[in-house]
Design a protein around this motif. Structure first.
Motif, mmCIF file in Angstrom:
data_model
loop_
_atom_site.group_PDB
_atom_site.id
_atom_site.type_symbol
_atom_site.label_atom_id
_atom_site.label_comp_id
_atom_site.label_asym_id
_atom_site.label_seq_id
_atom_site.Cartn_x
_atom_site.Cartn_y
_atom_site.Cartn_z
ATOM 1 N N LEU A 1 0.831 -1.203 0.000
ATOM 2 C CA LEU A 1 0.000 0.000 0.000
ATOM 3 C C LEU A 1 0.864 1.251 0.000
ATOM 4 C CD1 LEU A 1 -2.825 -0.931 2.556
ATOM 5 C CD2 LEU A 1 -2.831 -1.153 0.058
ATOM 6 N N GLU A 2 1.957 1.208 0.732
ATOM 7 C CA GLU A 2 2.880 2.345 0.751
ATOM 8 C C GLU A 2 3.461 2.588 -0.648
ATOM 9 O OE1 GLU A 2 6.925 3.849 3.078
ATOM 10 O OE2 GLU A 2 6.010 1.920 3.605
ATOM 11 N N VAL A 3 3.772 1.493 -1.342
ATOM 12 C CA VAL A 3 4.280 1.599 -2.709
ATOM 13 C C VAL A 3 3.253 2.291 -3.601
ATOM 14 C CG1 VAL A 3 4.877 0.282 -4.779
ATOM 15 C CG2 VAL A 3 5.841 -0.380 -2.569
ATOM 16 N N PHE A 4 2.012 1.819 -3.547
ATOM 17 C CA PHE A 4 0.971 2.385 -4.412
ATOM 18 C C PHE A 4 0.682 3.837 -4.045
ATOM 19 C CE2 PHE A 4 -0.481 -2.230 -4.730
ATOM 20 C CZ PHE A 4 0.089 -2.402 -5.989
ATOM 21 N N GLN A 5 0.637 4.128 -2.759
ATOM 22 C CA GLN A 5 0.359 5.489 -2.320
ATOM 23 C C GLN A 5 1.423 6.452 -2.841
ATOM 24 O OE1 GLN A 5 -2.275 6.714 -0.671
ATOM 25 N NE2 GLN A 5 -1.459 8.781 -0.677
ATOM 26 N N HIS A 6 2.676 6.040 -2.775
ATOM 27 C CA HIS A 6 3.764 6.932 -3.206
ATOM 28 C C HIS A 6 3.836 7.057 -4.724
ATOM 29 C CE1 HIS A 6 7.566 8.989 -3.442
ATOM 30 N NE2 HIS A 6 8.097 7.998 -4.136
ATOM 31 N N HIS A 7 3.759 5.936 -5.431
ATOM 32 C CA HIS A 7 3.970 5.958 -6.872
ATOM 33 C C HIS A 7 2.712 6.316 -7.660
ATOM 34 C CE1 HIS A 7 8.119 4.419 -7.004
ATOM 35 N NE2 HIS A 7 7.791 3.724 -5.937
ATOM 36 N N ALA A 8 1.543 6.021 -7.113
ATOM 37 C CA ALA A 8 0.302 6.264 -7.864
ATOM 38 C C ALA A 8 -0.599 7.302 -7.215
ATOM 39 C CB ALA A 8 -0.476 4.955 -8.027
ATOM 40 N N GLY A 9 -0.411 7.509 -5.908
ATOM 41 C CA GLY A 9 -1.301 8.418 -5.200
ATOM 42 C C GLY A 9 -2.678 7.835 -4.967
ATOM 43 N N VAL A 10 -2.815 6.514 -5.159
ATOM 44 C CA VAL A 10 -4.094 5.839 -4.940
ATOM 45 C C VAL A 10 -3.859 4.543 -4.163
ATOM 46 C CG1 VAL A 10 -5.137 6.769 -7.030
ATOM 47 C CG2 VAL A 10 -3.993 4.558 -7.115
ATOM 48 N N MET A 11 -4.901 4.095 -3.502
ATOM 49 C CA MET A 11 -4.888 2.811 -2.825
ATOM 50 C C MET A 11 -5.736 1.815 -3.613
ATOM 51 S SD MET A 11 -3.212 2.684 0.066
ATOM 52 C CE MET A 11 -2.479 3.760 1.291
ATOM 53 N N PRO A 12 -5.361 0.540 -3.629
ATOM 54 C CA PRO A 12 -6.239 -0.456 -4.247
ATOM 55 C C PRO A 12 -7.552 -0.532 -3.478
ATOM 56 C CG PRO A 12 -4.432 -1.523 -3.070
ATOM 57 C CD PRO A 12 -4.137 -0.063 -3.074
ATOM 58 N N SER A 13 -8.647 -0.348 -4.187
ATOM 59 C CA SER A 13 -9.941 -0.316 -3.510
ATOM 60 C C SER A 13 -11.032 -0.868 -4.441
ATOM 61 C CB SER A 13 -10.282 1.127 -3.115
ATOM 62 O OG SER A 13 -11.550 1.198 -2.523
ATOM 63 N N PRO A 14 -11.869 -1.783 -3.924
ATOM 64 C CA PRO A 14 -11.788 -2.405 -2.599
ATOM 65 C C PRO A 14 -10.614 -3.378 -2.535
ATOM 66 C CG PRO A 14 -13.521 -3.416 -3.880
ATOM 67 C CD PRO A 14 -13.013 -2.288 -4.711
ATOM 68 N N MET A 15 -10.106 -3.590 -1.316
ATOM 69 C CA MET A 15 -8.934 -4.430 -1.114
ATOM 70 C C MET A 15 -9.214 -5.470 -0.041
ATOM 71 S SD MET A 15 -6.176 -5.140 1.067
ATOM 72 C CE MET A 15 -6.104 -3.754 2.204
ATOM 73 N N LEU A 16 -8.743 -6.685 -0.267
ATOM 74 C CA LEU A 16 -8.790 -7.730 0.746
ATOM 75 C C LEU A 16 -7.391 -8.296 0.932
ATOM 76 C CD1 LEU A 16 -12.082 -9.693 -0.122
ATOM 77 C CD2 LEU A 16 -11.732 -7.993 1.683
#
Length: 374
Positions: A86-101
């Motif tokens: 999630l930290e990777v996605f937040q930094h590189h994309a500015g988004v979180m995978p959603s919905p996520m399990l």
């Protein structure tokens, strides 16, 4: 186990569009972080049950089709032990995978320990022993070997059947909504950005300092965080945490004093004068601008006794529910609840984990009366 290496945007768009037709896709990332503040992304694994793709972010300049997939609310993104991903996605994309399990969370609702590893679950549920020999590889090096690629592919290839097995068991137990709530909570916490003004609160032993010393520490810690973000450098590779604390505690205001206190030569050469200048600025602040003294829960009357009785209630709930106690309420979450009641005047904006979501249903009637007894 067949996989395709994706290194051009057109193929990535096709793969992601195909994945968006599925109910759930498996995701994983491989990254490197040694001296950097942020993870350096080396590989992204995506599997929709038919197509297994190893996406090369070093070759690709445009990952927008993948980021669109992450945001597609009609597709569940499945990961294991997702926090760093999630930290990777937040930094590189500015988004979180959603919905996520998260299958680690799903396993915890089935009575497994909170930190149960992927290989352990695959061996138990799929009777497959994974090769973890490439775990410490440099994922940003090119070319990647066949063994490295197969290792990376296996993480999502076996995640697919594992997820479906766990999902079936979760349906049988009735924890589906709780799983979703817990995964959403993880995403919310990972999406929060650090507040530079409060960076000093993360410095070890900051509680030992007086308000005028905390003013120095606050200014130095704020600068260090911003410098680390600007240079993408791990905090302690800017200036060591202990040295910031020493400047505040021992009123270090000269380069010679820095040398005496064991500061690194590179710290002194690169940042010494700047640190001293900021410390002098903080020294001049009027007292009304000093931070409040840091009070520790452990020093408050009745704290240890309250922790014990709360843990007893959590253990009782764990025994009846089949969940491990640390998953229901960790030490950090217990402290959060006590701080909410004793320090934050039960602010609705700071409602603790123990009294929110699925935990609230299990614990509220047991824990609230204990918090009321202070």
């Amino acid at each position: 186990m067949n996989f395709e290496i994706i290194s051009d945007t057109e193929t990535l768009a096709r793969v992601c569009e195909q994945a968006r037709q599925c109910d759930a896709v498996m995701l994983d990332t491989e990254f490197v972080r040694t001296r950097t503040l942020y993870p350096r992304l080396g590989l992204i694994q995506l599997y929709d049950g038919k197509q297994l793709s190893l996406i090369d972010p070093i070759e690709l300049n445009d990952l927008s089709p993948l980021w669109a997939l992450l945001s597609d609310q009609s597709v569940i993104k499945v990961l294991h032990a997702c926090s760093e991903d999630l930290e990777v996605f937040q930094h590189h994309a500015g988004v979180m995978p959603s919905p996520m399990l998260d299958t680690q969370v799903m396993a915890a609702f089935l009575g497994h320990g909170l930190s149960t590893g992927f290989a352990t679950l695959v061996e138990e549920y799929l009777v497959v022993t994974l090769d973890k020999g490439e775990a410490r590889t440099d994922w940003c090096a090119r070319p990647l070997t066949q063994r490295q690629l197969e290792y990376a592919a296996a993480d999502v290839f076996y995640l697919y059947p594992l997820y479906h097995l766990l999902a079936e068991k979760i349906r049988e137990t009735g924890w589906q909504q709780a799983v979703s709530q817990e995964c959403e909570l993880i995403c919310q916490k990972r999406a929060r950005q650090p507040d530079p003004e409060k960076a000093y609160l993360d410095i070890k032993n900051a509680w030992q300092l007086r308000p005028e010393q905390l003013a120095v520490l606050q200014k130095l810690a704020k600068w260090r965080l911003k410098e680390a973000q600007r240079r993408d450098l791990a905090l302690n590779f800017v200036v060591k945490e202990l040295h910031l604390w020493k400047m505040a505690r021992y009123k270090i205001r000269s380069l010679d004093h820095m040398i005496e206190e064991g500061f690194d030569r590179f710290e002194i050469e690169r940042h010494g004068k700047r640190l001293i200048g900021m410390a002098h600025e903080a020294d001049k602040l009027p007292s009304e601008y000093h931070p409040e003294p840091i009070s520790r829960l452990v020093d408050m009357p009745g704290y240890k006794q309250l922790v014990k009785v709360v843990k007893d209630e959590i253990n009782a709930v764990a025994e009846s529910s089949g969940l491990v106690p640390e998953f229901i309420g960790s030490k950090k979450q217990i402290n959060q609840a006590i701080k909410w009641a004793w320090v934050h005047d039960r602010s609705p904006d700071k409602c603790p984990d123990l009294l929110s979501g699925w935990r609230d249903e299990l614990l509220s009637s047991r824990v609230m009366p204990l918090l009321d007894k202070k």
